[in-house]
Write an enzyme that holds these catalytic residues in place. Structure first.
Site, PDB file in Angstrom:
ATOM      1  N   HIS A  33       0.854  -1.190   0.000  1.00 33.62           N
ATOM      2  CA  HIS A  33       0.000   0.000   0.000  1.00 33.62           C
ATOM      3  C   HIS A  33       0.890   1.240   0.000  1.00 33.62           C
ATOM      4  CE1 HIS A  33      -3.352  -2.506   2.086  1.00 33.62           C
ATOM      5  NE2 HIS A  33      -3.439  -2.590   0.765  1.00 33.62           N
ATOM      6  N   TRP A  78       3.832   0.205   4.800  1.00 32.71           N
ATOM      7  CA  TRP A  78       4.454  -0.931   5.492  1.00 32.71           C
ATOM      8  C   TRP A  78       3.579  -2.187   5.447  1.00 32.71           C
ATOM      9  CZ3 TRP A  78       3.621   3.636   8.648  1.00 32.71           C
ATOM     10  CH2 TRP A  78       4.622   4.601   8.476  1.00 32.71           C
ATOM     11  N   HIS A  79       2.978  -2.421   4.280  1.00 32.93           N
ATOM     12  CA  HIS A  79       2.117  -3.597   4.117  1.00 32.93           C
ATOM     13  C   HIS A  79       2.631  -4.480   2.984  1.00 32.93           C
ATOM     14  CE1 HIS A  79      -1.367  -0.994   5.924  1.00 32.93           C
ATOM     15  NE2 HIS A  79      -0.532  -1.427   6.841  1.00 32.93           N
ATOM     16  N   GLN A  80       3.941  -4.726   2.965  1.00 33.55           N
ATOM     17  CA  GLN A  80       4.549  -5.529   1.906  1.00 33.55           C
ATOM     18  C   GLN A  80       3.948  -6.939   1.913  1.00 33.55           C
ATOM     19  OE1 GLN A  80       6.248  -3.963   4.373  1.00 33.55           O
ATOM     20  NE2 GLN A  80       7.709  -2.544   3.476  1.00 33.55           N
TER      21      GLN A  80
END
Length: 570
Positions: A323, A474-476
């Site tokens: 995201h 930080w939604h890898q």
């Protein structure tokens, strides 16, 4: 209160003594090895350790989760760039005007759940139904996942017997006594036609979107991490070992069967055996790295680094998703803002295009001036300010994670490709325009002295601003995806194709990133993995790990015996 404190202190002493004993008396072999103590791995380790006849090793590269930067919700930004952050950085990208986007990821007990923004977001109904379609298994659909959420949650908001649970392991509550800015955002969203809801994880995520006060993983004013909720209460048990400052370098594979892991701990290389199964929960960057270092990945890439092939799975490291938000929409406040809870207590999900069926953008109110770190030289926000953070939650851009060398010390190369797809850029520009409409509207006027950034720009200037301030949320995810096509890495039961007794349980298995923050979906992934592992211990359960036909070979039928050990079918 004093008695509770004394009880907690006494338990902490028991935990410390037990874990020291486990580390000193380490036998070098366990039934299960779980690699990574983040939001998925913590769940898997706890559920497995609930069986006293099973031994579990939980390995974590980082250190403990003790300290105010973890426990105090307002201090979460101080973890970025610290020892609790892996500090990954993507390659410079023309799509970001040549910038190299920092990609923070939690390192330490709790993983991301110990350093994140504490938002509990379940994902949209259509996300889970998509997972089920890709996996070919209805156990991943929304109805099934809703049952998991209801079982694991200890929901402290307005009762909803259809969608919310009470008494589970994980405490979830609406933001308590939110800042007036949060309520103003909801009113501002309503003024633009966005419906408001009492709960962002109820009916709101089954339809076209809406605005609501956030669900937070905060209990008694302190962070409630997945590790603290799941693993810590079990750490006094003799069958659970938690090993910190231990880096997994590769999976030990013998005749296409995972036998354990190789690690570096206290500067020493060690091999630890798994009698049953090994589970990788290292996150969407380190999980594909370890798979590739173990010989699982694209044969051409592995050969270029001199790594012997264990299984050709070209999807390892591909399908990278994240995201992306614009960190730079800031309004100067007439009075200093004193933040509450996690700094961001309200959100909305909406559609950048009315023709879309489901939300593709999300924004948070932030009770502080938030600007991308590498954009501060060009954009300087005022001290007394607040932000709206417009973000993209259904990205079409895809990136990759690849090796730069065979050594575990060699860094990975991350081509995030953020905003590479033109639809992503258009959606993010539209989300900034929407946030400007809300931020400059009547509802938020009492909190506005002036719009500090970006201001009334031309479309081309606004597009450049978006590229200059785009930042990860930080939604890898997605780099070892679940599915049945040629780029799939794991099957519906999270088993790595072609390798027995090896599963992946973290955000890397997502066929596409979920709509919203990923902590809650990662807990569900951990719960699914744990239930599958427990079921596989049944001696009469038959299980195969056949790769789909496109891999051009037939794998031997396998059967489970004892604690999930797969042997050739008789």
């Amino acid at each position: 209160m004093k008695r509770d404190d004394e009880t907690a202190a006494a338990f902490a002493v028991r935990v410390a003594a037990n874990q020291l004993r486990r580390r000193v008396d380490d036998v070098g072999e366990y039934d299960y090895i779980v690699c990574g103590a983040g939001s998925s791995g913590s769940v898997v380790a706890r559920r497995l350790a609930d069986d006293p006849d099973v031994t579990v090793l939980l390995i974590e590269a980082g250190g403990n989760d003790v300290g105010p930067s973890v426990s105090e919700p307002l201090l979460w930004p101080t973890n970025l760039g610290s020892e609790r952050d892996w500090g990954f950085v993507a390659e410079p990208s023309t799509h970001l005007n040549g910038r190299a986007m920092p990609l923070s990821m939690g390192k330490g007990l709790g993983g991301g759940s110990s350093i994140n923004v504490m938002v509990w977001s379940r994902g949209h109904q259509t996300d889970w139904n998509y997972f089920a379609t890709e996996a070919g298994d209805d156990a991943w659909n929304y109805e099934s996942v809703l049952g998991i959420y209801c079982r694991i949650e200890d929901w402290r908001g307005t009762p909803d017997p259809v969608r919310r649970g009470r008494g589970g392991l994980f405490h979830v509550e609406p933001a308590q006594d939110p800042h007036p800015l949060a309520g103003a955002l909801l009113r501002g969203a309503a003024d633009t036609g966005i419906a408001t809801f009492a709960d962002p994880n109820g009916a709101m995520m089954e339809g076209p979107g809406g605005a609501a006060i956030c669900n937070l993983a905060i209990d008694g004013g302190l962070r409630s991490s997945v590790f603290r909720r799941y693993v810590y209460p079990a750490m006094a048990r003799p069958n659970l070992t938690v090993l910190t400052h231990a880096t997994v370098t590769r999976v030990l594979i013998e005749r296409r069967e995972a036998k354990g892991v190789e690690i570096v701990v206290d500067g020493q290389w060690r091999r630890i055996r798994a009698r049953c199964e090994t589970i990788l929960s290292l996150g969407a960057i380190n999980t594909p790295k370890v798979l590739m270092q173990s010989g699982i990945g694209d044969v051409a890439q592995l050969k270029s680094h001199g790594i012997a092939l264990a299984e050709h799975l070209p999807g390892v490291g591909r399908n990278f998703q994240d995201h992306v938000m614009v960190a730079g929409c800031v309004w100067e406040s007439p009075e200093p803002i004193v933040p509450r809870n996690n700094l961001g207590e309200a959100t909305f999900f909406w559609k950048s295009d009315p023709q879309l069926a489901t939300p593709d953008i999300q924004a948070f109110i932030a009770e502080a001036p938030i600007v991308a770190q590498d954009a501060l030289e060009r954009y300087t926000p005022p001290t007394s300010a607040w932000s709206l953070l417009p973000g993209l939650v259904r990205p079409k851009s895809r990136g990759s994670v690849t090796l730069t060398g065979a050594s575990p010390a060699s860094p990975v190369r991350i081509e995030a490709n953020a905003l590479a797809h033109p639809d992503d850029l258009a959606a993010l520009v539209r989300s900034v325009e929407l946030c400007r409409d809300i931020g400059n509207g009547t509802a938020l006027r009492p909190f506005v002295k002036r719009e500090a950034m970006p201001g009334n720009l031309s479309r081309s200037a606004l597009t450049a601003f978006v590229r200059d301030t785009a930042s990860t949320v930080w939604h890898q995810s997605g780099t070892a995806k679940m599915g049945r096509d040629a780029m799939s890495v794991v099957d519906a039961e999270l088993r790595v194709y072609g390798i027995a007794n090896l599963r992946v349980a973290d955000a890397s298995i997502m066929p596409r990133v979920t709509t919203g923050n990923t902590m809650a979906p990662c807990v569900v992934i951990g719960e699914r993995a744990a239930s599958l592992l427990i079921a596989a211990r049944s001696p009469d359960m038959r299980s195969t790990i056949d790769a789909p036909a496109f891999f051009g070979k037939e794998l031997a039928d396998m059967r489970d015996e004892g604690c999930g050990r797969r042997l050739p079918a008789e």
